[in-house]
Write an enzyme that holds these catalytic residues in place. Structure first.
Site, PDB file in Angstrom:
ATOM      1  N   CYS A 107       7.117   4.085   2.478  1.00  0.00           N
ATOM      2  CA  CYS A 107       6.325   3.423   3.522  1.00  0.00           C
ATOM      3  C   CYS A 107       5.090   2.832   2.879  1.00  0.00           C
ATOM      4  O   CYS A 107       5.194   1.909   2.099  1.00  0.00           O
ATOM      5  CB  CYS A 107       6.003   4.387   4.663  1.00  0.00           C
ATOM      6  SG  CYS A 107       5.526   6.045   4.143  1.00  0.00           S
ATOM      7  N   SER A 108       3.923   3.351   3.171  1.00  0.00           N
ATOM      8  CA  SER A 108       2.721   2.757   2.578  1.00  0.00           C
ATOM      9  C   SER A 108       1.633   3.802   2.404  1.00  0.00           C
ATOM     10  O   SER A 108       0.472   3.531   2.674  1.00  0.00           O
ATOM     11  CB  SER A 108       2.230   1.606   3.437  1.00  0.00           C
ATOM     12  OG  SER A 108       1.999   2.085   4.748  1.00  0.00           O
ATOM     13  N   CYS A 109       2.008   5.008   1.971  1.00  0.00           N
ATOM     14  CA  CYS A 109       1.028   6.069   1.761  1.00  0.00           C
ATOM     15  C   CYS A 109      -0.023   5.581   0.758  1.00  0.00           C
ATOM     16  O   CYS A 109       0.313   5.000  -0.274  1.00  0.00           O
ATOM     17  CB  CYS A 109       1.705   7.322   1.227  1.00  0.00           C
ATOM     18  SG  CYS A 109       2.912   7.970   2.388  1.00  0.00           S
TER      19      CYS A 109
HETATM   20 FE    FE Z   1       4.336   6.255   2.389  1.00  0.00          FE
END
Ligand code: FE
Length: 201
Positions: A107-109
């Site tokens: 995702c976009s951690c």
């Molecule tokens: Fe992520």
């Protein structure tokens, strides 16, 4: 579990934010252009300044650096940067033989307390997919040529772990103080898609 929840929530949250933004703009409560400027500031200027202070301190203070490498979360928290998306911080050090780069393939951690808001490209599917497969080519697109004899390590963030790259201290900064050094630490250098700036650039 946490990851699955995050993935399910992101599109929903994105929609809600968009709806809220449209409504507020319609009512004249906000100017979408100012909002873009605000987001941009948190992406590029305000957010990453915290991380830059961490890195600069580590460059000048060997004891702090030791602590930072051993327990990133605590050492970063001691400077006042902690909270959501920064609960478990791992600092990875660039050396003359190893270059590190961070991604979140799922995702976009992103480490919000130290870097602010993630840039759009960090969340993009091409970056997330390609940096794992062909990191050198992706870095080249950022203008970063990594020599063949330098190993490139790609670190995949998770819901539990956030990475912060410690770039190499630029040459010619022997007389720089911590504040001057922090000015050289860019956001991209802490993601690994860039280097710390050379003095005077
Ligand atoms: Fe992520």
């Amino acid at each position: 579990m946490a990851l699955a929840q995050e993935n399910v929530l992101i599109p929903d949250v994105g929609l809600r934010v968009k709806a809220l933004e449209s409504l507020l703009a319609e009512k004249g409560a906000i100017d979408p252009k100012s909002l873009d400027l605000l987001v941009e500031a948190f992406e590029t200027r305000i957010g990453p300044k915290n991380g830059a202070k961490v890195i600069a301190k580590a460059w000048v203070d060997p004891e702090y650096k030791k602590w930072l490498m051993k327990d990133g979360t605590a050492a970063i928290k001691s400077l006042g940067y902690s909270g959501v998306q920064g609960e478990n911080m791992v600092v990875i050090e660039n050396t003359p033989t190893v270059h590190n780069v961070v991604v979140c393939t799922l995702c976009s951690c992103y480490p919000w307390p130290t870097l602010g808001l993630p840039p759009i490209w960090f969340k993009s599917a091409p970056y997330r997919a390609r940096v794992v497969i062909e990191p050198r080519a992706v870095l080249r697109e950022f203008g970063l040529e990594i020599a063949d004899d330098v190993e490139v390590r790609v670190w995949d963030s998770t819901a539990e772990l956030r990475y912060l790259v410690m770039p190499m201290r630029p040459a010619g900064t022997e007389n720089f103080n911590e504040a001057q050094l922090a000015e050289l630490v860019t956001r991209d250098s802490m993601i690994g898609t860039g280097l710390a700036l050379a003095p005077g650039k």
